[in-house]
Structures are given as structure tokens and as C-alpha cells.
Motif scaffolding. Structure first.
Motif, PDB file in Angstrom:
ATOM      1  N   LYS A  96      48.505  80.084  -0.802  1.00 55.65           N
ATOM      2  CA  LYS A  96      49.365  81.259  -0.634  1.00 55.65           C
ATOM      3  C   LYS A  96      50.622  81.056  -1.474  1.00 55.65           C
ATOM      4  CE  LYS A  96      46.953  82.937   2.879  1.00 55.65           C
ATOM      5  NZ  LYS A  96      46.116  84.106   2.696  1.00 55.65           N
ATOM      6  N   MET A  97      51.114  82.136  -2.003  1.00 56.11           N
ATOM      7  CA  MET A  97      52.390  82.066  -2.738  1.00 56.11           C
ATOM      8  C   MET A  97      53.403  82.828  -1.904  1.00 56.11           C
ATOM      9  SD  MET A  97      53.019  83.389  -6.521  1.00 56.11           S
ATOM     10  CE  MET A  97      54.342  82.840  -7.541  1.00 56.11           C
ATOM     11  N   LEU A  98      54.418  82.139  -1.480  1.00 55.82           N
ATOM     12  CA  LEU A  98      55.417  82.763  -0.617  1.00 55.82           C
ATOM     13  C   LEU A  98      56.731  82.888  -1.373  1.00 55.82           C
ATOM     14  CD1 LEU A  98      54.469  80.379   2.243  1.00 55.82           C
ATOM     15  CD2 LEU A  98      53.951  82.784   2.265  1.00 55.82           C
TER      16      LEU A  98
ATOM     17  N   ASP B 288      63.009  82.210  -4.082  1.00 62.68           N
ATOM     18  CA  ASP B 288      62.415  80.877  -4.152  1.00 62.68           C
ATOM     19  C   ASP B 288      60.915  80.975  -3.898  1.00 62.68           C
ATOM     20  OD1 ASP B 288      64.634  79.563  -4.749  1.00 62.68           O
ATOM     21  OD2 ASP B 288      65.059  78.756  -2.755  1.00 62.68           O
ATOM     22  N   VAL B 289      60.151  80.227  -4.660  1.00 62.48           N
ATOM     23  CA  VAL B 289      58.699  80.315  -4.538  1.00 62.48           C
ATOM     24  C   VAL B 289      58.140  79.047  -3.921  1.00 62.48           C
ATOM     25  CG1 VAL B 289      56.547  80.531  -5.837  1.00 62.48           C
ATOM     26  CG2 VAL B 289      58.550  81.830  -6.531  1.00 62.48           C
ATOM     27  N   VAL B 290      57.244  79.230  -2.948  1.00 56.61           N
ATOM     28  CA  VAL B 290      56.514  78.093  -2.385  1.00 56.61           C
ATOM     29  C   VAL B 290      55.036  78.397  -2.561  1.00 56.61           C
ATOM     30  CG1 VAL B 290      55.986  76.792  -0.297  1.00 56.61           C
ATOM     31  CG2 VAL B 290      58.287  77.640  -0.662  1.00 56.61           C
ATOM     32  N   ILE B 291      54.309  77.477  -3.191  1.00 54.16           N
ATOM     33  CA  ILE B 291      52.861  77.665  -3.319  1.00 54.16           C
ATOM     34  C   ILE B 291      52.223  76.582  -2.476  1.00 54.16           C
ATOM     35  CG2 ILE B 291      50.895  77.641  -4.897  1.00 54.16           C
ATOM     36  CD1 ILE B 291      52.902  78.490  -7.101  1.00 54.16           C
ATOM     37  N   THR B 292      51.469  76.996  -1.459  1.00 55.63           N
ATOM     38  CA  THR B 292      50.968  75.976  -0.535  1.00 55.63           C
ATOM     39  C   THR B 292      49.665  76.389   0.119  1.00 55.63           C
ATOM     40  OG1 THR B 292      51.492  74.636   1.392  1.00 55.63           O
ATOM     41  CG2 THR B 292      52.311  76.873   1.402  1.00 55.63           C
ATOM     42  N   ASN B 293      49.006  75.360   0.667  1.00 54.14           N
ATOM     43  CA  ASN B 293      47.741  75.548   1.355  1.00 54.14           C
ATOM     44  C   ASN B 293      47.932  75.094   2.805  1.00 54.14           C
ATOM     45  OD1 ASN B 293      45.132  74.197   2.303  1.00 54.14           O
ATOM     46  ND2 ASN B 293      44.430  75.266   0.483  1.00 54.14           N
TER      47      ASN B 293
ATOM     48  N   LEU C 201      53.292  79.585   7.755  1.00 54.75           N
ATOM     49  CA  LEU C 201      53.793  80.323   8.918  1.00 54.75           C
ATOM     50  C   LEU C 201      55.306  80.188   9.076  1.00 54.75           C
ATOM     51  CD1 LEU C 201      50.929  79.571  11.442  1.00 54.75           C
ATOM     52  CD2 LEU C 201      51.353  81.669  10.209  1.00 54.75           C
ATOM     53  N   LYS C 202      55.844  79.004   8.702  1.00 54.44           N
ATOM     54  CA  LYS C 202      57.301  78.834   8.800  1.00 54.44           C
ATOM     55  C   LYS C 202      57.998  79.727   7.786  1.00 54.44           C
ATOM     56  CE  LYS C 202      57.833  74.079  10.494  1.00 54.44           C
ATOM     57  NZ  LYS C 202      57.943  72.706  10.021  1.00 54.44           N
ATOM     58  N   GLU C 203      57.400  79.857   6.590  1.00 53.88           N
ATOM     59  CA  GLU C 203      58.043  80.638   5.538  1.00 53.88           C
ATOM     60  C   GLU C 203      57.905  82.139   5.782  1.00 53.88           C
ATOM     61  OE1 GLU C 203      59.739  79.615   2.754  1.00 53.88           O
ATOM     62  OE2 GLU C 203      59.582  77.504   3.244  1.00 53.88           O
ATOM     63  N   MET C 204      56.828  82.546   6.465  1.00 54.01           N
ATOM     64  CA  MET C 204      56.656  83.970   6.747  1.00 54.01           C
ATOM     65  C   MET C 204      57.713  84.400   7.749  1.00 54.01           C
ATOM     66  SD  MET C 204      52.559  84.337   7.132  1.00 54.01           S
ATOM     67  CE  MET C 204      52.579  85.754   8.182  1.00 54.01           C
ATOM     68  N   ASP C 205      58.271  85.555   7.533  1.00 53.29           N
ATOM     69  CA  ASP C 205      59.333  86.008   8.426  1.00 53.29           C
ATOM     70  C   ASP C 205      58.700  86.812   9.547  1.00 53.29           C
ATOM     71  OD1 ASP C 205      61.849  86.099   9.195  1.00 53.29           O
ATOM     72  OD2 ASP C 205      62.587  87.500   7.683  1.00 53.29           O
ATOM     73  N   ILE C 206      58.349  86.145  10.629  1.00 54.27           N
ATOM     74  CA  ILE C 206      57.577  86.832  11.662  1.00 54.27           C
ATOM     75  C   ILE C 206      58.490  87.353  12.763  1.00 54.27           C
ATOM     76  CG2 ILE C 206      55.858  86.466  13.469  1.00 54.27           C
ATOM     77  CD1 ILE C 206      54.317  84.795  11.503  1.00 54.27           C
ATOM     78  N   GLU C 207      58.285  88.630  13.120  1.00 52.01           N
ATOM     79  CA  GLU C 207      59.133  89.280  14.111  1.00 52.01           C
ATOM     80  C   GLU C 207      58.460  89.360  15.470  1.00 52.01           C
ATOM     81  OE1 GLU C 207      61.615  92.399  13.964  1.00 52.01           O
ATOM     82  OE2 GLU C 207      62.813  90.923  12.898  1.00 52.01           O
TER      83      GLU C 207
ATOM     84  N   HIS D 107      56.706  72.747  -8.309  1.00 51.07           N
ATOM     85  CA  HIS D 107      55.783  73.250  -7.283  1.00 51.07           C
ATOM     86  C   HIS D 107      54.643  72.271  -7.039  1.00 51.07           C
ATOM     87  CE1 HIS D 107      57.427  77.304  -8.684  1.00 51.07           C
ATOM     88  NE2 HIS D 107      57.994  77.000  -7.539  1.00 51.07           N
ATOM     89  N   VAL D 108      54.197  71.631  -8.099  1.00 44.37           N
ATOM     90  CA  VAL D 108      53.119  70.638  -7.961  1.00 44.37           C
ATOM     91  C   VAL D 108      53.609  69.474  -7.117  1.00 44.37           C
ATOM     92  CG1 VAL D 108      51.706  68.965  -9.219  1.00 44.37           C
ATOM     93  CG2 VAL D 108      52.018  71.247 -10.144  1.00 44.37           C
TER      94      VAL D 108
END
Length: 551
Positions: free
Chosen positions: A51-53, A59-64, A70-76, A380-381
Motif C-alpha cells: 500500500k502507498m500511504l 509524506d509517503v509510506v510504502i508498506t506491506n 492501519l496506523k497511517e490510515m486516518d480512521i474515524e 522508502h526501501v
């Protein structure tokens, strides 16, 4: 919300508050939780995608890594937040299996929804799920195989499984070797492993293959004075948690100086104080000083003259690691400096890594701390490598602590699913349905592994089930060959705790969300509360299919 009393409405909740209850509240919560699970589901397994967040400042985070996503997603949505908690708990406890835990929780809720539609009461489902979760824990313990902390071959396979499917795959042979070496080095005699003593230093530049393990501690700092030696053999190390500068008075004091001579005396006295401190350090026999606080300019000069290599403003965590590696005691007062408190290292030197100076403390007698230097082409790597390494380190640590592992590749889930169906048949009443639902839900893991690899999930599940029914308990899905294979032979193994924790926390979260039959949202200051239409499904999570708006 109002109660009627003789035709007179009495308002209990503040105006603008929203209340969703009964079936609506449940379906809203379940939909939100399922949306979170579907957001990370595609990252599961060796063929999972990344996923690319992008956050608000770009700021970009590319992670699996499930928990990072889930921490990076802004969940309401409140129910969706509970799913994030599941991932966080899994991450804190085991370090790996975060996606598994969330996907299982989402599937448990999906199956529960089908039962709710058949008018099975939520408490009955909750009871059945609890029974099934307890039984699952027992079954996993039966499936578990012992591993000795000295069995490096098996530990390497465990690290390998944790890294597969992450960005680190390119050089995982090299990295798993480093991980196992690091964990076996820092493990205590009683088998406890504190992965905090493995320090991961990220440096952009070079390739993944340039990553290395340093038996000792690397500090991302340079000498405080160019006149100091770059390399010290047979180092006597002093760890100091006090500033090397003249003492200021505790209370505000004013000194009135009337003549230039007095000023000179005052300055001379300050210098003398610092000289005394430095003499104390040198007298103790220390030739390396690692200081958590500052070192005065004058002090730097005297230390350089005495041939002491000094580093200042070093993090407390690094001091702790140094203390463990060299046997030094951290001293918090200049007066307490003593030769007996010093630590030993064969070599302390300053070297350039990726264009930056770093201090290497190596050749310690029994270094119970070590440093992994991670290299990679872009930031990112390196970040994703760091996350993969953290997972692998934790997982190998857990395996060494528990001395138990299970096969991977969806094999424990299929086995549990079979056994739980048998267990369901032995139960009375409607909770039997819930246990069956739990058994079916566990099959989401092999099913997702197949889907992410572009295989037919039904064919694969049927094949896996028949293998398990024939008594092959460790048969799992080989996504590269698209067939059921003995995962033990294939070397796909995970610590037992990854599974026990994932199933326990997924079941707890599912039960908690199921038991909610009323959502009362307080009115927000200035604006109305989120209405039921906002709370529905992905509402409150914004954006596409449960993902927050990225931009």
C-alpha cells in the motif's frame, strides 16, 4: 431522543445527538470493521501487494505491514478503531501476524452477520465464539512443535517466513542470517529475549546486500573534537549521564564584578572547574567518554589533549545498550567516577557509513547487545527493510522465548477449521452454529493467500481440506506452485504465539463489536453529530471502500 410523559416530550440527550440502535447499529459497526479488514487483506502472504500511504503533508509510506497501514490510515469510525487496536496488540505482543489478526476479525463479523440474519441472538454468537476461541488455543498448542534456541536452521526458516512478501525479499537470505545471529547473541541464559538490545541503524546508500551486523553498539554521532583520536584499542569506556561543564548555581544568583581582574579570576575559576572534571575522567583510566548531556568547548580541548575519544548528547537507549555490551555502569554524577565503573571494549573507532560519521564500539567480551546496519538504495526501501527486520527480530525472539512453532501457509487455520467443526457437533443448542461460523471464518486465511496469488480459492481450499482430512496436519498452500504442500518440509514456519495471539485478539474484538446494540453519538461543538447515514458502513471512514481520502 425523548421520552413522552403525558404528551410532554422530555429531552434526555442533547440536541443534535444521534442514536442508532438495534440491527442498524450492529450492521453499521460490522460494515466499518469489514471495511478495515478488506483494506489490509490484499497485503497478506508471499504474493501480497503493498500500500502507498500519503499523509496530509505529503509524506509517503510504502508498506506491506498491516499495523503500519492501519496506523497511517486516518480512521474515524469507532468500530473500525477497534480493529486497529487488534493490529496494535498483535504488533506489541508478537511483532508479526497483524494482517492475519485483522482479516480473521473481519471474517468473524461477516459470518456473525449471516447468523444475525437468521435471528440468532448476538449473545449466543458471542458465547459460541468464546468457546471456539478457547478450543482453538488448545488445538494450536497440540499442533505446536518444539524448537531449541540453538537450532539456528529452524530459527532462520522462521525469520524467512516473517520476511517473505515484504520489501526485504530481494536479500532475505542475507537478512535472515543477520537476524538469527542478532537474536542468539542477545538472548539471556534463561531464554528471555529483549529485542530492544538489537539496534537497527538505517543508512541510505549502497544496496541491501551491504547490510551488516556489528557485534557491539554503533552510535550515530561523531567525536566532539577533531583533535581526538579516531581509533582506540583496548578501550576503557566511561558512560556519563551528567554534563561535562561548569556547574551553574541552582538559584538565580547575581555576581557584581567591579574590576577587570575580578572578571579574569571568575573565568579562570570556571576553567579550573572544568579542568578538574576532565582530570577526574582521565585519572579513572577512561580513554572513551560517552556522555548523555553536553560537553563544554574547554572540556573538549582538554579531553582531546589527554587523548580521550568523547561523544556527547547520546540517546539514553544507546547508553543502556552500551552498558549491556561493555559492562560499564552509567554514572550520573562527576564525583562518582571510578575505575571500577568503566566498561571494556577491544576497539572503539569512528568510521564513515553512507557519508556520515558513526562511532563503532566492537570486540566486547560478551556483547549482549548488537547493531544491524541496514542499507538500501532509497529512503522508502530502507524504511520497509527496517519494518521487515523488526518483524523478523520479534518473531525469532518469540520463538526462542516460547520454544514452540507451527507450520505456516494457512495450514494451522485449515486444521483448526476441521477440528472446530467436529467440536461444534459435540455442542448443544444454537452456539453450535456460532462455533461452525468460527470454523468457517478461519478459512479466510488460506482463501486470501490463494486470492492474492491469483489462484482459485475454492479449488485450493478443497485440496487443502482433503489433505488435512487424510491426517496431513502441516499441509499448507504453496502459492508459487499452486498446490497443497507439507509446510514443515517447505520450511514455512511461524512461532506459535503468532497464531494464538491473532485468534484470541480477533475473537475478542469480534465479540465486543457484536455485543453493541446502541450507538449514541454526542453532538459535536458547533456542528451536528454524524448522522446515522454517516455512521453507515464506510461512513465516518470517508473515501473509497473504507480507505481514508488519501490526499
Amino acid at each position: 431522543m425523548a421520552a413522552n410523559l403525558g404528551g410532554q416530550p422530555i429531552f434526555i440527550l442533547k440536541e443534535g445527538s444521534q442514536r442508532t440502535r438495534g440491527r442498524d447499529a450492529q450492521s453499521g459497526n460490522i460494515a466499518a470493521a469489514k471495511a478495515v479488514a478488506s483494506a489490509v487483506r490484499t497485503t497478506l502472504g508471499p504474493k501480497g501487494m503493498d500500500k502507498m500511504l500519503v499523509d496530509t503533508i505529503g509524506d509517503v509510506v510504502i508498506t506491506n505491514d498491516g499495523v503500519t497501514i492501519l496506523k497511517e490510515m486516518d480512521i474515524e469510525h469507532p468500530a473500525a478503531k477497534m480493529m486497529v487496536e487488534v493490529a496494535k496488540t498483535q504488533d506489541d505482543e508478537v511483532g508479526d501476524g497483524t494482517t492475519t489478526a485483522v482479516v480473521v476479525a473481519g471474517e468473524l463479523l461477516k459470518r456473525a452477520e449471516e447468523l444475525l440474519d437468521q435471528d440468532v441472538h448476538p449473545t449466543v454468537i458471542a458465547h459460541g465464539y468464546r468457546l471456539a476461541a478457547d478450543k482453538a488455543q488448545e488445538l494450536i498448542k497440540e499442533l505446536a512443535i518444539d524448537v531449541k534456541p540453538t537450532d539456528k536452521k529452524m530459527l532462520t526458516k522462521i525469520a524467512d517466513t516473517a520476511m517473505t512478501g515484504k520489501g526485504a525479499e530481494a536479500a532475505k537470505d542475507k537478512l535472515t542470517e543477520l537476524v538469527v545471529k542478532a537474536i542468539t547473541m542477545i538472548a539471556d541464559e534463561d531464554g528471555t529475549v529483549d529485542t530492544d538490545f538489537v539496534k537497527v541503524e538505517k543508512k541510505v546508500g549502497g544496496t541491501i546486500e551491504d547490510s551488516e551486523i556489528i557485534e557491539g553498539v554503533v552510535i550515530d554521532k561523531e567525536r566532539v573534537h577533531p583533535g581526538m583520536p579516531k581509533k582506540i584499542e583496548n578501550a576503557k569506556i566511561l558512560l556519563l549521564n551528567a554534563p561535562v561543564e561548569f556547574k551553574k548555581t541552582e538559584v538565580d544568583a547575581e555576581i557584581s564584578i567591579t574590576s577587570p581582574d575580578q572578571l579574569q579570576m571568575f573565568l579562570d575559576e570556571e576553567e579550573k572547574m572544568i579542568k578538574t572534571i576532565v582530570e577526574k575522567i582521565v585519572k579513572s583510566g577512561a580513554n572513551v567518554l560517552v556522555c548523555q548531556k553536553g560537553i563544554d568547548d574547554i572540556a573538549q580541548h582538554y579531553l582531546a589533549k589527554a587523548g580521550v575519544l568523547a561523544v556527547r548528547r547520546v540517546k539514553k537507549s544507546d547508553l543502556t545498550k552500551l552498558s549491556r555490551a561493555t559492562g560499564a555502569t552509567v554514572i550520573s554524577s562527576i564525583d562518582a567516577i571510578d575505575a571500577a565503573e568503566l566498561g571494556k571494549a577491544g576497539l572503539v573507532e569512528e568510521k564513515k557509513v553512507g557519508g556520515e560519521e558513526m562511532i563503532f564500539v566492537t570486540e566486547c567480551d560478551n556483547p549482549k547487545a548488537c547493531t544491524l546496519i541496514v542499507r538500501g538504495g532509497t529512503e522508502h526501501v530502507v524504511d520497509e527493510l527496517d519494518r521487515a527486520l523488526e518483524d523478523a527480530l520479534r518473531v525469532v525472539g518469540v520463538a526462542v522465548e516460547d520454544k514452540k512453532f507451527v507450520a505456516g501457509g494457512g495450514s494451522p487455520e485449515v486444521e483448526l477449521s476441521l477440528r472446530l467443526r467436529e467440536f461444534a457437533a459435540s455442542q448443544e443448542g444454537r452456539s453450535q452454529l456460532a462455533i461452525e461460523a468460527f470454523a468457517n471464518a478461519l478459512e479466510i486465511i488460506p482463501r486470501t493467500l490463494a486470492e492474492n496469488a491469483g489462484l482459485d480459492p475454492i479449488d485450493m481450499l478443497v485440496e487443502l481440506r482433503s489433505e488435512h482430512e487424510n491426517g496431513k496436519k502441516t499441509a499448507g498452500l504453496n502459492v508459487f506452485e499452486a498446490k497443497a504442500v507439507d509446510m514443515l518440509k517447505a520450511g514455512v514456519v511461524e512461532p506459535m504465539r503468532v497464531k494464538t495471539q491473532a485468534i484470541a485478539s480477533a475473537a475478542e474484538a469480534a465479540v465486543m463489536i457484536l455485543r453493541i446494540d446502541d450507538v449514541i453519538a454526542a453532538s459535536k461543538m458547533g456542528g451536528g453529530a454524524p448522522g446515522p447515514e454517516d455512521m453507515e458502513g464506510m461512513g465516518g471512514m470517508g473515501g473509497m471502500g473504507g480507505m481514508p481520502p488519501m490526499m
